[in-house]
Design an enzyme around this catalytic site. Structure first.
Site, PDB file in Angstrom:
ATOM      1  N   ARG A 231       0.857  -1.200   0.000  1.00 48.95           N
ATOM      2  CA  ARG A 231       0.000   0.000   0.000  1.00 48.95           C
ATOM      3  C   ARG A 231       0.887   1.242   0.000  1.00 48.95           C
ATOM      4  NH1 ARG A 231      -4.139  -0.294   4.668  1.00 48.95           N
ATOM      5  NH2 ARG A 231      -5.162  -1.825   3.334  1.00 48.95           N
TER       6      ARG A 231
ATOM      7  N   ARG B 195      -2.514   6.268   9.788  1.00 49.45           N
ATOM      8  CA  ARG B 195      -2.504   5.819   8.388  1.00 49.45           C
ATOM      9  C   ARG B 195      -2.575   7.006   7.426  1.00 49.45           C
ATOM     10  NH1 ARG B 195      -4.402   0.448   8.002  1.00 49.45           N
ATOM     11  NH2 ARG B 195      -3.736  -0.690   9.845  1.00 49.45           N
TER      12      ARG B 195
ATOM     13  N   LYS C  37      -4.603   0.546  14.714  1.00 56.28           N
ATOM     14  CA  LYS C  37      -4.542   1.541  13.639  1.00 56.28           C
ATOM     15  C   LYS C  37      -5.246   2.842  14.049  1.00 56.28           C
ATOM     16  CE  LYS C  37      -6.857  -1.273  10.826  1.00 56.28           C
ATOM     17  NZ  LYS C  37      -7.706  -1.870   9.772  1.00 56.28           N
TER      18      LYS C  37
ATOM     19  N   LYS D  67      -6.842   6.570  12.205  1.00 60.72           N
ATOM     20  CA  LYS D  67      -7.166   7.170  10.904  1.00 60.72           C
ATOM     21  C   LYS D  67      -7.646   8.612  11.044  1.00 60.72           C
ATOM     22  CE  LYS D  67      -8.212   2.755   8.763  1.00 60.72           C
ATOM     23  NZ  LYS D  67      -9.209   1.920   8.063  1.00 60.72           N
TER      24      LYS D  67
ATOM     25  N   CYS E 141     -15.161  -3.325  -1.505  1.00 65.24           N
ATOM     26  CA  CYS E 141     -13.800  -3.579  -1.034  1.00 65.24           C
ATOM     27  C   CYS E 141     -13.163  -4.670  -1.891  1.00 65.24           C
ATOM     28  CB  CYS E 141     -13.822  -3.995   0.428  1.00 65.24           C
ATOM     29  SG  CYS E 141     -14.390  -5.690   0.637  1.00 65.24           S
TER      30      CYS E 141
ATOM     31  N   CYS F 187      -7.754 -10.889  -0.206  1.00 68.68           N
ATOM     32  CA  CYS F 187      -7.925 -10.557   1.208  1.00 68.68           C
ATOM     33  C   CYS F 187      -8.110 -11.813   2.049  1.00 68.68           C
ATOM     34  CB  CYS F 187      -9.116  -9.622   1.405  1.00 68.68           C
ATOM     35  SG  CYS F 187      -9.341  -9.244   3.148  1.00 68.68           S
TER      36      CYS F 187
ATOM     37  N   CYS G 156     -16.586  -8.773   4.314  1.00 62.47           N
ATOM     38  CA  CYS G 156     -16.658  -9.246   5.704  1.00 62.47           C
ATOM     39  C   CYS G 156     -17.028  -8.060   6.588  1.00 62.47           C
ATOM     40  CB  CYS G 156     -15.321  -9.875   6.127  1.00 62.47           C
ATOM     41  SG  CYS G 156     -14.093  -8.669   6.654  1.00 62.47           S
TER      42      CYS G 156
ATOM     43  N   CYS H 270     -14.416  -2.357   5.045  1.00 64.04           N
ATOM     44  CA  CYS H 270     -13.447  -1.512   4.341  1.00 64.04           C
ATOM     45  C   CYS H 270     -14.095  -0.613   3.288  1.00 64.04           C
ATOM     46  CB  CYS H 270     -12.363  -2.371   3.703  1.00 64.04           C
ATOM     47  SG  CYS H 270     -11.418  -3.326   4.899  1.00 64.04           S
TER      48      CYS H 270
HETATM   49 FE1  SRM Z   1      -9.449  -2.347   5.436  1.00 62.69          FE
HETATM   50  C1  SRM Z   1      -8.137  -5.006   7.068  1.00 62.69           C
HETATM   51  C2  SRM Z   1      -8.387  -3.535   2.507  1.00 62.69           C
HETATM   52  C3  SRM Z   1     -10.096   0.648   4.040  1.00 62.69           C
HETATM   53  C4  SRM Z   1     -11.372  -1.528   8.146  1.00 62.69           C
HETATM   54  N1  SRM Z   1      -8.382  -3.962   4.886  1.00 62.69           N
HETATM   55  C5  SRM Z   1      -7.886  -4.924   5.720  1.00 62.69           C
HETATM   56  C6  SRM Z   1      -6.954  -5.876   4.962  1.00 62.69           C
HETATM   57  C7  SRM Z   1      -5.560  -5.336   5.065  1.00 62.69           C
HETATM   58  C8  SRM Z   1      -7.048  -7.362   5.364  1.00 62.69           C
HETATM   59  C9  SRM Z   1      -6.099  -7.878   6.396  1.00 62.69           C
HETATM   60  O1  SRM Z   1      -5.942  -7.283   7.472  1.00 62.69           O
HETATM   61  O2  SRM Z   1      -5.525  -8.927   6.127  1.00 62.69           O
HETATM   62  C10 SRM Z   1      -7.537  -5.705   3.533  1.00 62.69           C
HETATM   63  C11 SRM Z   1      -6.577  -5.998   2.376  1.00 62.69           C
HETATM   64  C12 SRM Z   1      -7.345  -6.504   1.179  1.00 62.69           C
HETATM   65  C13 SRM Z   1      -6.544  -6.577  -0.059  1.00 62.69           C
HETATM   66  O3  SRM Z   1      -6.368  -7.698  -0.591  1.00 62.69           O
HETATM   67  O4  SRM Z   1      -6.102  -5.544  -0.558  1.00 62.69           O
HETATM   68  C14 SRM Z   1      -8.123  -4.315   3.615  1.00 62.69           C
HETATM   69  N2  SRM Z   1      -9.171  -1.553   3.638  1.00 62.69           N
HETATM   70  C15 SRM Z   1      -8.805  -2.238   2.519  1.00 62.69           C
HETATM   71  C16 SRM Z   1      -8.958  -1.383   1.270  1.00 62.69           C
HETATM   72  C17 SRM Z   1      -7.908  -1.671   0.205  1.00 62.69           C
HETATM   73  C18 SRM Z   1     -10.385  -1.589   0.724  1.00 62.69           C
HETATM   74  C19 SRM Z   1     -10.625  -1.073  -0.678  1.00 62.69           C
HETATM   75  O5  SRM Z   1     -11.120  -1.890  -1.465  1.00 62.69           O
HETATM   76  O6  SRM Z   1     -10.355   0.082  -0.979  1.00 62.69           O
HETATM   77  C20 SRM Z   1      -8.870   0.015   1.910  1.00 62.69           C
HETATM   78  C21 SRM Z   1      -7.466   0.510   2.033  1.00 62.69           C
HETATM   79  C22 SRM Z   1      -7.435   1.865   2.658  1.00 62.69           C
HETATM   80  C23 SRM Z   1      -6.081   2.510   2.696  1.00 62.69           C
HETATM   81  O7  SRM Z   1      -5.623   2.962   1.646  1.00 62.69           O
HETATM   82  O8  SRM Z   1      -5.504   2.614   3.776  1.00 62.69           O
HETATM   83  C24 SRM Z   1      -9.423  -0.277   3.299  1.00 62.69           C
HETATM   84  N3  SRM Z   1     -10.471  -0.685   6.019  1.00 62.69           N
HETATM   85  C25 SRM Z   1     -10.714   0.407   5.248  1.00 62.69           C
HETATM   86  C26 SRM Z   1     -11.719   1.222   5.848  1.00 62.69           C
HETATM   87  C27 SRM Z   1     -12.302   2.501   5.257  1.00 62.69           C
HETATM   88  C28 SRM Z   1     -11.655   3.744   5.793  1.00 62.69           C
HETATM   89  O9  SRM Z   1     -10.613   3.682   6.458  1.00 62.69           O
HETATM   90  O10 SRM Z   1     -12.207   4.815   5.537  1.00 62.69           O
HETATM   91  C29 SRM Z   1     -12.100   0.588   7.015  1.00 62.69           C
HETATM   92  C30 SRM Z   1     -13.236   1.034   7.972  1.00 62.69           C
HETATM   93  C31 SRM Z   1     -12.846   2.161   8.847  1.00 62.69           C
HETATM   94  C32 SRM Z   1     -12.187   1.677  10.094  1.00 62.69           C
HETATM   95  O11 SRM Z   1     -10.970   1.524  10.104  1.00 62.69           O
HETATM   96  O12 SRM Z   1     -12.893   1.400  11.069  1.00 62.69           O
HETATM   97  C33 SRM Z   1     -11.298  -0.610   7.120  1.00 62.69           C
HETATM   98  N4  SRM Z   1      -9.676  -3.100   7.305  1.00 62.69           N
HETATM   99  C34 SRM Z   1     -10.562  -2.650   8.244  1.00 62.69           C
HETATM  100  C35 SRM Z   1     -10.522  -3.532   9.383  1.00 62.69           C
HETATM  101  C36 SRM Z   1     -11.359  -3.384  10.676  1.00 62.69           C
HETATM  102  C37 SRM Z   1     -10.673  -2.518  11.648  1.00 62.69           C
HETATM  103  C38 SRM Z   1     -11.346  -2.495  13.003  1.00 62.69           C
HETATM  104  O13 SRM Z   1     -11.254  -1.503  13.690  1.00 62.69           O
HETATM  105  O14 SRM Z   1     -11.948  -3.485  13.395  1.00 62.69           O
HETATM  106  C39 SRM Z   1      -9.596  -4.552   9.061  1.00 62.69           C
HETATM  107  C40 SRM Z   1      -9.200  -5.741   9.942  1.00 62.69           C
HETATM  108  C41 SRM Z   1      -8.218  -5.395  10.993  1.00 62.69           C
HETATM  109  O15 SRM Z   1      -7.659  -4.314  11.056  1.00 62.69           O
HETATM  110  O16 SRM Z   1      -7.982  -6.300  11.810  1.00 62.69           O
HETATM  111  C42 SRM Z   1      -9.091  -4.251   7.754  1.00 62.69           C
HETATM  112 FE1  SF4 Z   2     -11.083  -7.816   3.290  1.00 62.20          FE
HETATM  113 FE2  SF4 Z   2     -13.181  -7.613   4.875  1.00 62.20          FE
HETATM  114 FE3  SF4 Z   2     -11.772  -5.439   4.265  1.00 62.20          FE
HETATM  115 FE4  SF4 Z   2     -13.248  -6.539   2.416  1.00 62.20          FE
HETATM  116  S1  SF4 Z   2     -14.039  -5.648   4.325  1.00 62.20           S
HETATM  117  S2  SF4 Z   2     -11.121  -5.924   2.171  1.00 62.20           S
HETATM  118  S3  SF4 Z   2     -13.140  -8.677   2.907  1.00 62.20           S
HETATM  119  S4  SF4 Z   2     -11.052  -7.135   5.443  1.00 62.20           S
END
Ligand code: SRM
Ligand code: SF4
Length: 573
Positions: free
Chosen positions: A74, A143, A207, A209, A428, A434, A473, A477
């Site tokens: 990333r 981030r 994390k 944000k 997402c 993922c 899930c 995201c």
């Molecule tokens: Fe996310 C984890 C993709 C924005 C909440 N997110 C992941 C991971 C890294 C999976 C992992 O931990 O193994 C995913 C990688 C998938 C892949 O194959 O690329 C992933 N998140 C993404 C992206 C690429 C989705 C997209 O299709 O655009 C976004 C990348 C953002 C960036 O450039 O930094 C992405 N993730 C978000 C957002 C939206 C936002 O930030 O505005 C959220 C919800 C907001 C938040 O943080 O609460 C988000 N991602 C999560 C979570 C849940 C965090 C939590 O507090 O519970 C996880 C899981 C974790 O952290 O354990 C996660």
């Molecule tokens: Fe992966 Fe779940 Fe985030 Fe989608 S919402 S990218 S399935 S961690």
């Protein structure tokens, strides 16, 4: 800090020697395409996730082969602004080292997928040569800082972008591990102790944000961030920011103590106070966030457990002064405004819809080649939006004459995607990369939209914008709990359906139906969409209608999210 035993990740961070771990040794080990379990956690702080191709898992298991390991990288892009040269570098690296696609994320960043271990170092070096980096794109730190990419309010936007970049710089980890590991930077001299002035040795509990919005656009979804700043503009001048804290989307399946939560506005700060306020919010979370349970470690739970008043008092005491009272502001939408538009200086900006944020070439839509051709002649910049879209920004009138034929040549236009529903959609990544995905998202939502477009068309709603988002899930995201229609993967081919989010991202949705089969979604939503077309008030948004018509109750915030369906939901239809 919690009295309970610290989680395993706390030990990994503490023993990592400021984010080095044994990454150097792991990279040098040719016997496996993977890294050790501990180093996988440390790698996240360097913007790198170990993954495997889940489409190939069972075939490789049968052949007794190691999983098809590769890495997601990333790239941080504070405020989402990249130069044409940077675009070209990302495009080239996607071919040389990744799977030939560029992913624009929901936080205005670039992602590569499918980078094998032996290509990691060269990829990061290439990113560095393009004056970009990946440090702190993931991990328990601040981030990528998001910022409204709207280039129209030029002076205000320029000021806000600068603040976003300043926040990003200020909160970037200071460790030299990144340079040492990836860029062959010199080692820290023996006897010299490294310091992380803000984070310390164990960084943050989880994390963190930050986003900045310029009303009336809430395209960065401020309510989903740990900390947000809402620009207060009076007579064209940036006066300062309302400060909002405690937002987040992620929750865990079946764990009612985890929930999405909207950030709450706690006051106003001047431009000069912004960085200090951000740092002190980070420090309160560093010291009081839960370090024993990672499912309960975000700032939203610190605030939910201790109360907003406690948080404000703690922050004010850290700052040595209180925030001023919040000032009025108003958001109209959290979507993007598509097509060409002209700013006050006579420059043009083209906001393009990028389905699923995935820039790739297909036989019918050579998007990646087209954008490469544009980057070769463009003199303005590119702006990544938080809706996974792209703005070709600051195009002079003369340049527009040269860019438009290129767009035509490659067939790049939003009418390619025929409905307002699609233009307001987000998915997402989910499968196959993922590791946490329970169901498809990016690969499935386009087909579901094709089905729902028929329903919208049949009800005369083709041009009506409804925000619709799918996550594979419950981590959310694609921020599905802020959409008017949200889908969250439960199991392969099954989704929880959420309704009633606010069109400006100001209200959480509520669970409408659980574990719906993908084939049954259209049938489930058809009557609601028809009812909306028939009975909506003038200007009434779909999410608001779903609440007024009793399909779901309005969610207040936080733990209220899990309360059951509105008791009258069944009678209402
Ligand atoms: Fe996310 C984890 C993709 C924005 C909440 N997110 C992941 C991971 C890294 C999976 C992992 O931990 O193994 C995913 C990688 C998938 C892949 O194959 O690329 C992933 N998140 C993404 C992206 C690429 C989705 C997209 O299709 O655009 C976004 C990348 C953002 C960036 O450039 O930094 C992405 N993730 C978000 C957002 C939206 C936002 O930030 O505005 C959220 C919800 C907001 C938040 O943080 O609460 C988000 N991602 C999560 C979570 C849940 C965090 C939590 O507090 O519970 C996880 C899981 C974790 O952290 O354990 C996660
Ligand atoms: Fe992966 Fe779940 Fe985030 Fe989608 S919402 S990218 S399935 S961690």
């Amino acid at each position: 800090m919690s009295e309970n035993k610290p989680s395993a990740n706390e030990g990994i961070k503490l023993n990592s020697n400021y984010l080095r771990g044994t990454i150097a040794e792991g990279l040098a080990d040719p016997s496996t395409g993977a890294m050790s379990a501990d180093d996988q956690q440390v790698l996240k702080f360097h913007g790198i996730y170990q993954q495997d191709d889940r489409d190939l898992r069972s075939a490789r298991r049968q052949q007794r082969l190691e999983k098809a390991y590769s890495f997601m990288i990333r790239i941080r892009v504070p405020g989402g602004v990249a130069t044409p040269a940077q675009w070209l570098a990302v495009d080239r690296l996607a071919t040389e080292y990744a799977n030939g696609t560029i992913k624009l994320t929901t936080r205005q960043a670039f992602q590569f997928h499918g980078v094998i271990k032996s290509h990691l170092k060269r990829s990061i070096a290439g990113i560095n040569q393009a004056a970009m980096d990946t440090i702190a794109a993931c991990g328990d730190v601040n981030r990528n800082v998001m910022c409204n990419p709207n280039p129209h309010l030029s002076a205000v936007h320029a000021a806000v972008l600068k603040i976003a970049q300043g926040l990003s710089d200020h909160l970037t980890p200071q460790t030299r591990a990144y340079h040492e590991l990836w860029l062959d930077g010199g080692k820290v001299p023996v006897g010299e102790e490294e310091v992380e002035p803000i984070y310390g040795k164990t960084y943050l509990p989880r994390k963190f944000k930050i986003s900045i919005a310029v009303p009336p656009s809430n395209d960065v979804d401020i309510f989903a961030n740990d900390l947000s700043f809402v620009a207060i503009v009076e007579a064209g001048k940036l006066m300062g920011f309302n400060v909002a804290v405690g937002g987040g989307m992620g929750m865990s399946q079946g764990l009612e103590t985890s929930f999405p939560r909207l950030a709450e506005v706690i006051g106003f700060c001047t431009v000069a106070q912004t960085i200090e306020v951000a740092e002190q919010v980070v420090l309160v979370q560093r010291d009081y966030g839960d370090r024993s349970d990672r499912k309960h470690a975000r700032l939203k739970y610190t605030i939910e457990d201790r109360g907003l008043e406690w948080f404000k008092a703690e922050l004010h005491s850290h700052l040595g002064y209180p925030l001023e009272p919040a000032r009025p502001y108003h958001f109209e939408s959290n979507g993007d405004r598509y097509g060409w538009s002209e700013d006050e200086r006579g420059n043009f900006h083209l906001n393009l819809f990028i389905q699923g944020g995935r820039v790739l070439d297909t036989p019918s839509y050579p998007l990646r080649s087209g954008l490469r051709a544009i980057a070769q002649i463009h003199t303005g910049d590119f702006r990544l939006t938080a809706n996974q879209n792209l703005i070709i920004a600051s195009v002079t009138p003369a340049q527009r004459q040269t860019i438009e034929p290129v767009l035509d040549q490659y067939g790049i236009k939003d009418s390619h995607f025929k409905s307002a529903l699609r233009l307001n959609s987000l998915a997402c990544v989910a499968l196959p990369t993922c590791g946490l995905a329970l169901a498809e998202a990016e690969r499935y939502l386009p087909d579901l939209l094709t089905e729902l477009e028929e329903t919208m068309e049949a009800n005369g709603l083709r041009h009506d914008a409804i925000t619709i988002r799918m996550s594979g899930c419950p981590n959310g995201c694609a921020r599905p709990y802020l959409a008017e229609i949200g889908f969250v993967g439960r199991a392969p081919g099954r989704y929880n359906v959420y309704l009633g989010g606010g069109f400006a991202g100001q209200r959480l949705s509520k669970l409408y139906r659980e574990s719906v089969r993908a084939e049954a979604i259209k049938q489930l939503l058809e009557p609601l969409i028809a009812h909306y077309a028939r009975a909506r008030n003038v200007g009434e948004r779909f999410g608001d209608f779903c609440i007024r018509a009793g399909y779901v109750a309005a969610t207040l915030n936080g733990s209220d999210f899990h309360q059951n369906l509105h008791p009258e939901a069944h009678n209402a239809r």
